[in-house]
Design an enzyme around this catalytic site. Sequence first.
Site, PDB file in Angstrom:
ATOM      1  N   HIS A  46       1.766   4.730  -2.773  1.00  0.00           N
ATOM      2  CA  HIS A  46       1.970   6.174  -2.598  1.00  0.00           C
ATOM      3  C   HIS A  46       3.333   6.583  -3.163  1.00  0.00           C
ATOM      4  O   HIS A  46       3.460   7.626  -3.812  1.00  0.00           O
ATOM      5  CB  HIS A  46       1.928   6.540  -1.117  1.00  0.00           C
ATOM      6  N   HIS A 100       0.830  -1.207   0.000  1.00  0.00           N
ATOM      7  CA  HIS A 100       0.000   0.000   0.000  1.00  0.00           C
ATOM      8  C   HIS A 100       0.866   1.259   0.000  1.00  0.00           C
ATOM      9  O   HIS A 100       0.693   2.154  -0.846  1.00  0.00           O
ATOM     10  CB  HIS A 100      -0.913  -0.009   1.228  1.00  0.00           C
ATOM     11  N   GLU A 101       1.780   1.343   0.947  1.00  0.00           N
ATOM     12  CA  GLU A 101       2.600   2.550   1.043  1.00  0.00           C
ATOM     13  C   GLU A 101       3.485   2.721  -0.190  1.00  0.00           C
ATOM     14  O   GLU A 101       3.776   3.852  -0.601  1.00  0.00           O
ATOM     15  CB  GLU A 101       3.446   2.525   2.316  1.00  0.00           C
ATOM     16  N   HIS A 150       3.240   6.928  -6.809  1.00  0.00           N
ATOM     17  CA  HIS A 150       2.532   8.158  -7.173  1.00  0.00           C
ATOM     18  C   HIS A 150       3.503   9.343  -7.154  1.00  0.00           C
ATOM     19  O   HIS A 150       3.437  10.235  -8.017  1.00  0.00           O
ATOM     20  CB  HIS A 150       1.388   8.379  -6.184  1.00  0.00           C
TER      21      HIS A 150
END
Length: 679
Positions: free
Chosen positions: A472, A468-469, A475
């Site tokens: 980021h 998940h991280e 991104h």
Amino acid sequence: MTPTNATNPFFSPSTLPYGLPPFAEIREEHYPPAFERGMAEELAEAQAVAASEDRPTYENTIEALERSGTLLRRVSHVFFNQASSDTNPEVQEIEAGISTRLAAHRDAIHLDPALYGRIRALYDTRHELGLDDESLRLLERYHTRFERAGARLPEAGRQRLRELNAEIAAASTTFEQNLFADTRAAALVLDSADELAGLSPGAITAAAENGRALGHDGTYVLSLKNFSNQQELAALDRRDVRERLLTASLGRGLSGPNSNRELVVKLATLRAERAALLGHDSHAAYVVADQTAGTTEAVTELLARLVPPAVANAEREAAALAAASGLDEIAAWDWAYWSEKVRKAEYDIDSAAMRPYFELDRVLVDGVFHAAGLLYGLTFTERPDLAGYHPDVRVFEVFEEDGSPLGLYLGDFHARASKRGGAWMNNLVDQSGLFGERPVVVNNLNIAEPAAGEPTLLTFDEVNTLFHEFGHALHGLFSDVRYPFFSGTAVPSDFVEYPSQVNEMWAVRPEILANYARHHETGEPMPQELVDRMEAADRFGQGFRTVEYLAATLLDWAWHTIPAGADPGDAEAFEAAALKEAGVALPAIPPRYRSTYFAHIFSHGYSAGYYSYIWSEVLDADTVEWFKENGGLRRENGDTFRRELLSQGGSVDSLTAFEAFRGRAPRIEPLLARRGLTG
């Protein structure tokens, strides 16, 4: 001694690769003078724009503002990362002082009538300026930012707004520091290993190591994570110990010298007053007006649709757990324990037995990085020659498929006493074409440090968190914009979780899982039957997880939909009434965060925005369906997702970008199916 220009590393750009901050040179005493000079420089630059006698143009106003404040950005990125990742009393003292100074500094710029006048003049003629799409959007966003910051208020209103912003900034910092202290003070100290029965030998050893590190030699210490239900509750055999652990967790910030009880009321009422001053019915209305949701009604409708089926699922789960346990009623400290027992009995899934297949380095390199290589063509090279801000931090250089450089990725994976709880991503350098800067990003997790010489073994939840991280991080790394205003994750808060949630899908993709889920001693892959059982059990406990999340979301919503002038009363009583009214007051399922330790909304910028996780999950679940429809883990799919979404940052409207990618508006049905809420 005050650092001179020659000795303060913030006073000139870093000469390290990618502008990596020179952490080996940075000391706490460098921060105050860097902040002071940074604020002075940015204010002077903004005042020069405002005082200009030249006719306002895009270049001498908007782009000039975008070029301003480089020193302040440089020191802010580094300082606030350290304040979260590796704090100490000196950093906390600086943070307490600088929060109100920064609020006043931002107001000095945003509430300057002459500066706003130049922006407004350009905005009113924006379609006549011949701007490209990104420049036009930057002008529009600057206009929106200044108006939302109160630029159109009369002087009396601007003065009250300055006071409110200063009070809110100070209270938020105090909340964070109280929580940091109380979380550590509330750690559960146990005298014997017998009290930890049910935990793995490695976890017991880690608890002993933690006791020594915290000055409790000869004891076993379970430090608290930032959320309510601590991970150890699933394994601890002794019911009394489970009760003590959860009670310690749920009581943080309620009383004593680190109480946040009055602060949450103060923050909610101050925000409500500020929203009214700015023309909104509530703080939630103010926040959502600039998000993809658009209105409070849209958020309320989504949450109302999810609550009844989620509660029904949770009640069925509670009945099953009570039957399995033989208890008359499942208490909150029993749920995770008996849920694990039922999971093992029905699906033959033992979370502890899975941990040996999830060794940190394999998960990172052969899982997270491997997926990014297959999907986007990336490669990663560790750079031990480059120093992070703490010895635990690892630095990786990231390359495109053709070998060209992309940026730096820093991984800070282990828990420590100086780090706040949770997991997050920060930018240390923002990608921008304006300054010719490539991205430098960092992921923080809180994985328990193993005993010396022992491997770091993860739970599957921690594996999922790492994927998940890293979503980021992608991104940020893939950002391809001209202006730092739009860089990477600078998107609406109810959109920012979307790319990271999408990246979780690769954790269980067969060709990725098979590559990293290998026994740390034998190298044998996780047996396929275990993989199959893990997938079959995926929906088990969705009722609990959804209610736990919704309870926190609705608590946030209750605090931030109060109107100006309302008195919430006692924080604990307000919380109980809000949960009851929302239909999620289940004694056995406490909210994921209670008010007094809900850092997301009272100190981390998610106020009236915790709904964003479920709002973003609508987009995420729909996108997972798109990947499945288009062949899954294919370079062509990765290139499309990168081009249409990850590279755009905030330079385009987020929902417009999604619709360009998906070919239509998002649909909620995939989310309902994923969460088991379809019937």
